[in-house]
Design a protein around this motif. Structure first.
Motif, PDB file in Angstrom:
ATOM      1  N   GLY A 166       0.860  -1.106   0.074  1.00  0.00           N
ATOM      2  CA  GLY A 166       0.013   0.002   0.209  1.00  0.00           C
ATOM      3  C   GLY A 166       0.891   1.146  -0.107  1.00  0.00           C
ATOM      4  N   VAL A 167       1.979   1.248   0.930  1.00  0.00           N
ATOM      5  CA  VAL A 167       2.852   2.368   0.772  1.00  0.00           C
ATOM      6  C   VAL A 167       3.597   2.691  -0.469  1.00  0.00           C
ATOM      7  CG1 VAL A 167       4.926   3.098   1.567  1.00  0.00           C
ATOM      8  CG2 VAL A 167       3.253   2.275   3.384  1.00  0.00           C
ATOM      9  N   GLY A 168       3.842   1.480  -1.062  1.00  0.00           N
ATOM     10  CA  GLY A 168       4.238   1.711  -2.475  1.00  0.00           C
ATOM     11  C   GLY A 168       3.388   2.145  -3.610  1.00  0.00           C
ATOM     12  N   LEU A 169       2.306   1.803  -3.485  1.00  0.00           N
ATOM     13  CA  LEU A 169       1.340   2.341  -4.398  1.00  0.00           C
ATOM     14  C   LEU A 169       0.926   3.658  -4.096  1.00  0.00           C
ATOM     15  CD1 LEU A 169      -1.211  -0.721  -4.504  1.00  0.00           C
ATOM     16  CD2 LEU A 169       0.489  -0.371  -6.207  1.00  0.00           C
ATOM     17  N   TRP A 170       0.956   4.206  -2.923  1.00  0.00           N
ATOM     18  CA  TRP A 170       0.682   5.458  -2.667  1.00  0.00           C
ATOM     19  C   TRP A 170       1.809   6.300  -3.140  1.00  0.00           C
ATOM     20  CZ3 TRP A 170      -3.705   6.839  -3.038  1.00  0.00           C
ATOM     21  CH2 TRP A 170      -4.838   6.502  -2.139  1.00  0.00           C
TER      22      TRP A 170
ATOM     23  N   PHE B 259       3.798  10.356  -9.285  1.00  0.00           N
ATOM     24  CA  PHE B 259       3.017  10.718 -10.709  1.00  0.00           C
ATOM     25  C   PHE B 259       1.889  11.706 -10.429  1.00  0.00           C
ATOM     26  CE2 PHE B 259       4.801   6.485 -11.440  1.00  0.00           C
ATOM     27  CZ  PHE B 259       5.704   6.836 -12.830  1.00  0.00           C
ATOM     28  N   GLY B 260       1.853  12.279  -9.216  1.00  0.00           N
ATOM     29  CA  GLY B 260       1.002  13.494  -9.159  1.00  0.00           C
ATOM     30  C   GLY B 260      -0.453  13.347  -8.939  1.00  0.00           C
ATOM     31  N   ILE B 261      -0.735  12.432  -7.915  1.00  0.00           N
ATOM     32  CA  ILE B 261      -2.189  12.299  -7.596  1.00  0.00           C
ATOM     33  C   ILE B 261      -2.801  13.251  -7.017  1.00  0.00           C
ATOM     34  CG2 ILE B 261      -1.649  11.344  -5.296  1.00  0.00           C
ATOM     35  CD1 ILE B 261      -4.030   9.355  -5.847  1.00  0.00           C
ATOM     36  N   ARG B 262      -2.200  14.228  -6.290  1.00  0.00           N
ATOM     37  CA  ARG B 262      -2.551  15.487  -5.748  1.00  0.00           C
ATOM     38  C   ARG B 262      -2.995  16.559  -6.818  1.00  0.00           C
ATOM     39  NH1 ARG B 262       0.704  19.259  -1.357  1.00  0.00           N
ATOM     40  NH2 ARG B 262      -1.344  20.375  -0.474  1.00  0.00           N
ATOM     41  N   ALA B 263      -2.376  16.449  -7.829  1.00  0.00           N
ATOM     42  CA  ALA B 263      -3.034  17.390  -8.928  1.00  0.00           C
ATOM     43  C   ALA B 263      -4.528  16.906  -9.410  1.00  0.00           C
ATOM     44  CB  ALA B 263      -1.956  17.436 -10.091  1.00  0.00           C
ATOM     45  N   LEU B 264      -4.491  15.516  -9.424  1.00  0.00           N
ATOM     46  CA  LEU B 264      -5.848  14.883  -9.878  1.00  0.00           C
ATOM     47  C   LEU B 264      -6.842  15.166  -8.715  1.00  0.00           C
ATOM     48  CD1 LEU B 264      -7.175  12.948 -11.875  1.00  0.00           C
ATOM     49  CD2 LEU B 264      -6.360  11.124 -10.389  1.00  0.00           C
ATOM     50  N   PHE B 265      -6.301  14.972  -7.583  1.00  0.00           N
ATOM     51  CA  PHE B 265      -7.580  15.523  -6.284  1.00  0.00           C
ATOM     52  C   PHE B 265      -7.666  16.951  -6.610  1.00  0.00           C
ATOM     53  CE2 PHE B 265      -5.609  12.197  -3.521  1.00  0.00           C
ATOM     54  CZ  PHE B 265      -6.655  11.050  -4.019  1.00  0.00           C
ATOM     55  N   VAL B 266      -6.958  17.798  -6.961  1.00  0.00           N
ATOM     56  CA  VAL B 266      -7.457  19.231  -7.181  1.00  0.00           C
ATOM     57  C   VAL B 266      -8.418  19.468  -8.215  1.00  0.00           C
ATOM     58  CG1 VAL B 266      -6.430  21.488  -7.706  1.00  0.00           C
ATOM     59  CG2 VAL B 266      -5.246  20.368  -5.998  1.00  0.00           C
ATOM     60  N   ALA B 267      -8.013  18.831  -9.183  1.00  0.00           N
ATOM     61  CA  ALA B 267      -8.859  18.691 -10.713  1.00  0.00           C
ATOM     62  C   ALA B 267     -10.094  17.947 -10.580  1.00  0.00           C
ATOM     63  CB  ALA B 267      -7.992  18.270 -11.726  1.00  0.00           C
TER      64      ALA B 267
ATOM     65  N   LYS C  51      -5.171   9.951   4.743  1.00  0.00           N
ATOM     66  CA  LYS C  51      -4.205  11.014   5.078  1.00  0.00           C
ATOM     67  C   LYS C  51      -2.813  10.357   4.451  1.00  0.00           C
ATOM     68  CE  LYS C  51      -6.466  13.252   8.257  1.00  0.00           C
ATOM     69  NZ  LYS C  51      -6.682  14.542   8.071  1.00  0.00           N
ATOM     70  N   VAL C  52      -2.646   9.377   4.042  1.00  0.00           N
ATOM     71  CA  VAL C  52      -1.651   8.750   3.493  1.00  0.00           C
ATOM     72  C   VAL C  52      -1.108   9.352   2.229  1.00  0.00           C
ATOM     73  CG1 VAL C  52      -0.251   6.821   2.794  1.00  0.00           C
ATOM     74  CG2 VAL C  52      -1.694   6.682   4.785  1.00  0.00           C
ATOM     75  N   PRO C  53      -2.178   9.511   1.127  1.00  0.00           N
ATOM     76  CA  PRO C  53      -1.606   9.922  -0.193  1.00  0.00           C
ATOM     77  C   PRO C  53      -1.456  11.428  -0.178  1.00  0.00           C
ATOM     78  CG  PRO C  53      -3.919   9.586  -0.073  1.00  0.00           C
ATOM     79  CD  PRO C  53      -3.342   8.827   1.099  1.00  0.00           C
TER      80      PRO C  53
ATOM     81  N   SER D 175       2.495  15.633  -0.554  1.00  0.00           N
ATOM     82  CA  SER D 175       3.526  16.706   0.310  1.00  0.00           C
ATOM     83  C   SER D 175       4.620  16.635   0.476  1.00  0.00           C
ATOM     84  CB  SER D 175       2.393  17.232   1.543  1.00  0.00           C
ATOM     85  OG  SER D 175       1.118  17.209   1.396  1.00  0.00           O
ATOM     86  N   LEU D 176       5.117  15.460   0.847  1.00  0.00           N
ATOM     87  CA  LEU D 176       6.488  15.221   1.062  1.00  0.00           C
ATOM     88  C   LEU D 176       7.118  15.239  -0.368  1.00  0.00           C
ATOM     89  CD1 LEU D 176       8.493  14.214   2.938  1.00  0.00           C
ATOM     90  CD2 LEU D 176       7.879  11.822   2.515  1.00  0.00           C
ATOM     91  N   PHE D 177       6.734  14.625  -1.331  1.00  0.00           N
ATOM     92  CA  PHE D 177       7.391  14.543  -2.577  1.00  0.00           C
ATOM     93  C   PHE D 177       7.489  15.964  -3.059  1.00  0.00           C
ATOM     94  CE2 PHE D 177       6.592  10.092  -4.084  1.00  0.00           C
ATOM     95  CZ  PHE D 177       7.647   9.645  -2.941  1.00  0.00           C
ATOM     96  N   ALA D 178       6.417  17.032  -3.032  1.00  0.00           N
ATOM     97  CA  ALA D 178       6.356  18.294  -3.504  1.00  0.00           C
ATOM     98  C   ALA D 178       7.158  18.936  -2.927  1.00  0.00           C
ATOM     99  CB  ALA D 178       5.086  18.750  -3.159  1.00  0.00           C
ATOM    100  N   ALA D 179       7.542  18.835  -1.495  1.00  0.00           N
ATOM    101  CA  ALA D 179       8.565  19.726  -0.768  1.00  0.00           C
ATOM    102  C   ALA D 179       9.757  19.110  -0.981  1.00  0.00           C
ATOM    103  CB  ALA D 179       8.077  19.608   0.603  1.00  0.00           C
ATOM    104  N   SER D 180      10.196  18.033  -1.431  1.00  0.00           N
ATOM    105  CA  SER D 180      11.396  17.417  -1.097  1.00  0.00           C
ATOM    106  C   SER D 180      12.107  17.268  -2.554  1.00  0.00           C
ATOM    107  CB  SER D 180      11.665  16.106  -0.478  1.00  0.00           C
ATOM    108  OG  SER D 180      10.899  16.187   0.811  1.00  0.00           O
TER     109      SER D 180
END
Length: 212
Positions: A53-57, A63-71, A131-133, A138-143
Motif C-alpha cells: 500500500g505504501v508503495g502504491l501511494w 506521478f501527481g495524484i494531488r493534482a488529480l485530487f485538485v482537478a 491521510k497517506v496520499p 506533500s512530502l514529494f512536493a517539498a523534497s
C-alpha cells in the motif's frame, strides 16, 4: 542532478519517512493485534500488504495524484468516505467479536483463514487511510526537485516500501514471541475492543472531516 544530489534528496525523504513509519497508527495497531492473536505469519502478511500500500501511494504521489485530487475533488471525497466506511466496519467487527466467548488457552497456531486474510487487511487498511496520499504527495512536493528523474522518484518509492516492510516485519516478529503472546492473549478481548473503538473513531473522522 548528480548522484550525490540524488542521495541527498533520498536521505532527506528517508529521515522524514522513518519517523512517520514508526509512529503508532492504524497500521501498527493492525500488525500488533495480528502478531499477538494470530501469530507471526498473519502479521508478516499484513506487513507485506501495508508495504505494498505504501508503495502504491508512493507511485501515485510521484506521478501527481494531488493534482488529480485538485482537478477532481470528488475523487478525494470518494476516497475519504469509502476508506472511512471500511475502517468503521472493520472496527465494528472487532468490537462486536470481542464480546464473544473465546477459549482462554488459545495460542497462535498453524495458518488459517485469518492468516490468509492478513495481506488483504494490511493492504486495505493502508489504502483506506486518506491521510497517506496527502502526506506522501506533500512530502514529494517539498523534497523532490521540479524536474526529478524517473529513477530518483522510483528510488524514493522503493526506500519507502523497504522501510515499511522492515519496520512492520520487526514488530510482527517481536510481538509474536510466546512471551508476548501469552501475556497479551489473556487481554485479547480488551485488545480487540480498543482496536475496534480506534478503527471506528478514525473511520468516522476520515469520512466526515472537511478537506484542508
Amino acid at each position: 542532478m548528480t548522484f550525490t544530489q540524488d542521495l541527498s534528496v533520498i536521505s532527506s525523504i528517508a529521515a522524514l519517512w522513518i519517523v512517520v513509519t514508526i509512529m503508532p497508527g492504524l497500521d501498527f495497531l493492525l500488525v500488533t493485534r495480528l502478531a499477538i492473536l494470530q501469530g507471526r505469519m498473519a502479521a508478516l502478511r499484513a506487513a507485506l500488504g501495508i508495504a505494498v500500500g505504501v508503495g502504491l501511494w508512493g507511485l501515485a504521489g510521484f506521478f501527481g495524484i494531488r493534482a488529480l485530487f485538485v482537478a477532481a475533488p470528488w475523487l478525494y471525497l470518494v476516497l475519504k468516505i469509502g476508506g472511512g466506511l471500511y475502517l468503521f466496519v472493520l472496527g465494528v467487527r472487532l468490537f462486536v467479536g470481542s464480546w464473544k466467548k473465546q477459549s482462554e488457552d488459545t495460542m497462535p497456531s498453524a495458518p488459517n483463514m485469518e492468516t490468509v486474510k492478513g495481506f488483504r487487511m494490511g493492504l486495505l487498511t493502508n489504502l483506506a487511510n486518506p491521510k497517506v496520499p496527502v502526506f506522501v504527495t506533500s512530502l514529494f512536493a517539498a523534497s523532490l526537485p521540479q524536474q526529478a528523474s524517473m529513477g530518483l522518484g522510483l528510488s524514493c518509492v522503493v526506500m519507502m516500501f523497504g522501510m515499511a516492510i522492515g519496520w512492520y516485519a520487526l514488530v510482527a516478529t517481536l510481538l509474536s514471541l510466546r512471551r508476548f503472546s501469552a501475556m497479551f492473549l489473556r487481554c485479547r478481548q480488551w485488545i480487540d475492543r480498543v482496536a475496534g473503538v480506534a478503527f471506528m473513531g478514525l473511520g468516522i473522522r476520515f469520512a466526515t472531516e472537511r478537506s484542508a
